[in-house]
Scaffold this motif. Structure first.
Motif, short mmCIF file in Angstrom:
data_model
loop_
_atom_site.label_atom_id
_atom_site.label_comp_id
_atom_site.label_asym_id
_atom_site.label_seq_id
_atom_site.Cartn_x
_atom_site.Cartn_y
_atom_site.Cartn_z
N VAL A 217 0.86 -1.18 0.00
CA VAL A 217 0.00 0.00 0.00
C VAL A 217 0.90 1.24 0.00
N PHE A 218 0.76 2.06 -1.03
CA PHE A 218 1.60 3.24 -1.18
C PHE A 218 0.77 4.52 -1.15
N CYS A 219 1.40 5.58 -0.68
CA CYS A 219 0.94 6.95 -0.91
C CYS A 219 2.17 7.70 -1.42
N LYS A 220 2.20 7.97 -2.72
CA LYS A 220 3.38 8.51 -3.39
C LYS A 220 4.54 7.52 -3.18
N ASP A 221 5.63 7.93 -2.51
CA ASP A 221 6.74 7.00 -2.32
C ASP A 221 6.78 6.43 -0.91
N GLU A 222 5.69 6.58 -0.17
CA GLU A 222 5.61 6.05 1.19
C GLU A 222 4.90 4.71 1.18
N LEU A 223 5.47 3.73 1.88
CA LEU A 223 4.97 2.36 1.91
C LEU A 223 4.42 2.04 3.30
N LEU A 224 3.25 1.43 3.34
CA LEU A 224 2.63 1.07 4.61
C LEU A 224 3.26 -0.21 5.16
N LEU A 225 3.74 -0.14 6.40
CA LEU A 225 4.31 -1.30 7.08
C LEU A 225 3.58 -1.56 8.39
N GLU A 226 3.50 -2.83 8.73
CA GLU A 226 2.90 -3.23 10.00
C GLU A 226 3.99 -3.20 11.07
#
Length: 270
Positions: A15-24
């Motif tokens: 899951v991305f927002c621009k170049d940011e990746l969602l991590l648990e």
């Protein structure tokens, strides 16, 4: 939520927002892993497109989706830059995250047909077809070379490009032009950026570079002649450096560091 397959089995969710990746987060509350489950880790709307990415080696499915707004850090999730995730994820997951980022970038930049302007629609996992004229497009790579040039006294050429962050020294690099071989590109880039002539160009390896859609191809080459004259529009400073006098160099994520480390390891074997 639109996707090519129904979410009926656990999958890795990139899951991305621009170049940011969602991590648990892990048990310590630190960024840990890619979310894994049947349902997406965040609520998705009807207009979100979920892309199917090639499975991991364990055959678990992978999906990618782009958000309009970042997920606010909470007890379970945090967003991290894709580059920073290199130091958090295992190599296979980082590589898959890079592929997901490239697919999402391609999707966002091919919404309309370049021939007639009509909307494009997904045709396969990695292709789109125009809804009007039928033109098909696929993700495209921007291929670039990077080269470690070594002198007879076993010093290497290191340069600092204007687009490098911090005070790191890297290697001569540049994009391959139309109608040009990789070796021709290596010679041209070195000549243009430094005024030097090289020979004995040797392939080292390649690396996907999802910033945003590149393929880096690494080479070694030997210095032949010329005085160092930097192309100031591209390079801020540079010079020849031995093993015991290296300036700050890029992190292990980059092909530049791989080439430099290989050169250093060769010295240790001698």
């Amino acid at each position: 939520m639109r996707e090519n397959v129904m979410p009926d089995e656990p999958a890795y969710w990139f899951v991305f927002c621009k170049d940011e990746l969602l991590l648990e987060k892990n048990e310590k509350g630190e960024p840990g892993q890619i979310p894994f489950g049947v349902l997406p880790p965040v609520a998705l709307s009807d207009w979100h497109t979920v892309h199917r990415i090639t499975p991991m080696s364990d055959q678990h499915p992978c999906r990618a989706v782009s958000l309009d707004r970042p997920v606010i850090e909470n007890e379970r999730y945090v967003m991290v830059g894709l580059r920073a995730s290199f130091d958090i994820l295992d190599h296979a997951l980082y590589r898959k995250a890079g592929k997901a980022a490239e697919i999402l970038y391609w999707d966002q930049n091919t919404r309309f047909c370049g021939v007639c302007g009509a909307p494009m629609r997904l045709h396969t996992d990695i292709s789109k077809r125009c809804t009007n004229c039928g033109k098909e497009v696929w993700p495209q790579l921007s291929t670039a070379i990077i080269v470690l040039v070594r002198r007879q006294d076993d010093k290497i050429l290191l340069v600092h490009a204007h687009n490098l962050r911090g005070n790191y020294y890297g290697l001569v690099a540049g994009f391959v032009e139309t109608g040009e071989t990789l070796e021709e590109c290596v010679r041209r880039e070195v000549r243009e950026e430094t005024g030097l002539e090289i020979d004995h160009i040797r392939y080292f390896g390649s690396q996907p570079w999802p910033y945003p859609c590149g393929l880096m191809v690494g080479f070694f080459a030997d210095y032949v002649s010329g005085d160092l004259h930097l192309q100031r529009s591209e390079l801020a400073y540079g010079g020849w450096f031995g093993r015991d006098e290296l300036p700050p160099i890029p992190g292990k994520l980059s092909m530049a560091r791989m080439l430099i480390d290989h050169w250093l390891e060769d010295a240790d074997k001698q």
